[in-house]
Design an enzyme around this catalytic site. Structure first.
Site, PDB file in Angstrom:
ATOM      1  N   PHE A  62       0.286  -4.989   8.601  1.00 45.62           N
ATOM      2  CA  PHE A  62       1.523  -6.126   8.109  1.00 45.62           C
ATOM      3  C   PHE A  62       3.363  -5.726   7.865  1.00 45.62           C
ATOM      4  O   PHE A  62       3.518  -6.390   7.515  1.00 45.62           O
ATOM      5  CB  PHE A  62       0.796  -6.558   7.165  1.00 45.62           C
ATOM      6  CG  PHE A  62      -0.066  -7.738   7.938  1.00 45.62           C
ATOM      7  CD1 PHE A  62       0.295  -8.550   8.887  1.00 45.62           C
ATOM      8  CD2 PHE A  62      -1.279  -7.152   6.254  1.00 45.62           C
ATOM      9  CE1 PHE A  62      -1.093  -9.099   8.766  1.00 45.62           C
ATOM     10  CE2 PHE A  62      -2.664  -7.775   6.925  1.00 45.62           C
ATOM     11  CZ  PHE A  62      -2.597  -8.532   7.713  1.00 45.62           C
ATOM     12  N   CYS A  63       2.926  -4.542   8.432  1.00 46.45           N
ATOM     13  CA  CYS A  63       4.284  -3.345   7.901  1.00 46.45           C
ATOM     14  C   CYS A  63       5.415  -5.062   9.278  1.00 46.45           C
ATOM     15  O   CYS A  63       5.043  -4.502  10.284  1.00 46.45           O
ATOM     16  CB  CYS A  63       5.070  -1.916   8.258  1.00 46.45           C
ATOM     17  SG  CYS A  63       4.072  -0.951   6.683  1.00 46.45           S
ATOM     18  N   HIS A  64       7.161  -3.718   9.287  1.00 52.44           N
ATOM     19  CA  HIS A  64       7.873  -5.716  10.094  1.00 52.44           C
ATOM     20  C   HIS A  64       7.943  -3.814  11.193  1.00 52.44           C
ATOM     21  O   HIS A  64       8.751  -3.195  10.204  1.00 52.44           O
ATOM     22  CB  HIS A  64       9.096  -5.942   9.137  1.00 52.44           C
ATOM     23  CG  HIS A  64       9.004  -7.330   8.767  1.00 52.44           C
ATOM     24  ND1 HIS A  64       7.897  -7.404   7.367  1.00 52.44           N
ATOM     25  CD2 HIS A  64       8.330  -8.448   9.244  1.00 52.44           C
ATOM     26  CE1 HIS A  64       7.652  -8.218   7.048  1.00 52.44           C
ATOM     27  NE2 HIS A  64       7.723  -9.076   7.703  1.00 52.44           N
ATOM     28  N   MET A  94       7.178   1.953   2.184  1.00 57.92           N
ATOM     29  CA  MET A  94       6.565   1.985   3.477  1.00 57.92           C
ATOM     30  C   MET A  94       6.106   3.007   4.771  1.00 57.92           C
ATOM     31  O   MET A  94       5.946   4.319   4.375  1.00 57.92           O
ATOM     32  CB  MET A  94       5.527   0.921   4.489  1.00 57.92           C
ATOM     33  CG  MET A  94       4.327   0.017   3.381  1.00 57.92           C
ATOM     34  SD  MET A  94       3.467   0.926   2.372  1.00 57.92           S
ATOM     35  CE  MET A  94       2.384   2.029   2.790  1.00 57.92           C
ATOM     36  N   GLU A  95       7.340   3.474   5.090  1.00 54.28           N
ATOM     37  CA  GLU A  95       8.296   4.511   6.434  1.00 54.28           C
ATOM     38  C   GLU A  95       8.671   5.592   5.220  1.00 54.28           C
ATOM     39  O   GLU A  95       8.199   6.533   6.001  1.00 54.28           O
ATOM     40  CB  GLU A  95       9.353   3.743   7.154  1.00 54.28           C
ATOM     41  CG  GLU A  95       9.506   3.310   7.728  1.00 54.28           C
ATOM     42  CD  GLU A  95       8.833   1.040   7.740  1.00 54.28           C
ATOM     43  OE1 GLU A  95       8.387   0.742   7.993  1.00 54.28           O
ATOM     44  OE2 GLU A  95       8.765   0.922   5.849  1.00 54.28           O
ATOM     45  N   ASP A 148      -2.866  20.845   9.809  1.00 56.40           N
ATOM     46  CA  ASP A 148      -3.257  20.979  11.297  1.00 56.40           C
ATOM     47  C   ASP A 148      -2.796  21.790  12.000  1.00 56.40           C
ATOM     48  O   ASP A 148      -4.218  23.098  12.405  1.00 56.40           O
ATOM     49  CB  ASP A 148      -3.125  19.532  12.212  1.00 56.40           C
ATOM     50  CG  ASP A 148      -3.192  20.308  13.438  1.00 56.40           C
ATOM     51  OD1 ASP A 148      -4.522  20.494  13.864  1.00 56.40           O
ATOM     52  OD2 ASP A 148      -2.156  20.152  14.480  1.00 56.40           O
TER      53      ASP A 148
END
Length: 166
Positions: free
Chosen positions: A79-81, A116-117, A131
């Site tokens: 639901f992130c734009h 969120m970004e 990694d």
């Protein structure tokens, strides 16, 4: 204090993207961090090699991965734009003997925030460090992925200085 409701649930209690069309465009900024805890032997080997492994320069690769993922957060989080980020900076520091701190700062002029970004950028950069170092040990831990601050929207958030150091 008014009770807050979940924003990604509609009146029928179904998942829903938030409609930001009526919000004002403002300068939105968010800062997040992730911490990578290394076994002593890995930390020593990494410092001795100038933070390089057989896969290449660890911090430089993590910075590219963090920026790349921050720009594509909307493809990962349902639901992130989609946002055209104006700025995304990653800072990586081998702070303590066995800990690397990744900080991601993101900004945009938009109707929705960029926390969120910033969180995605910090987390993916930390995963990239894992990694690139996993051949040395699988006892590496990614910890404390958290928002440090956000501004520009309806609610401002900032951790106290003491919370930021832990």
């Amino acid at each position: 204090m008014a009770r807050r409701a979940l924003t990604h649930v509609n009146a029928r209690r179904q998942p829903s993207m938030v409609d930001v069309g009526a919000k004002d465009v403002t300068h939105r900024v968010a800062v997040a961090e992730a911490r990578v805890r290394l076994p002593r032997s890995v930390a020593r080997a990494l410092r001795a090699s100038g933070h390089r492994t057989s896969k290449g320069p660890v911090f430089d690769t993590a910075i590219v991965a963090g920026v790349q993922s921050a720009k594509r957060t909307h493809e990962l989080i349902p639901f992130c734009h989609p946002l055209g980020l104006e700025n995304c900076q990653l800072y990586i520091e081998h702070r303590q003997a066995q800990e690397i701190v990744v900080r991601c700062e993101v900004s945009v002029h938009h109707r929705t925030g960029v926390e969120m970004e910033a969180l995605t950028g910090a987390a993916v950069a930390a995963l990239t460090i894992y990694d690139m170092c996993k051949a040395l040990s699988h006892d590496i831990e990614i910890a404390a992925v958290r928002l440090l601050e956000k501004s520009g929207g309806r609610r401002r958030f900032a951790r106290r200085a003491a919370e930021r150091r832990t």
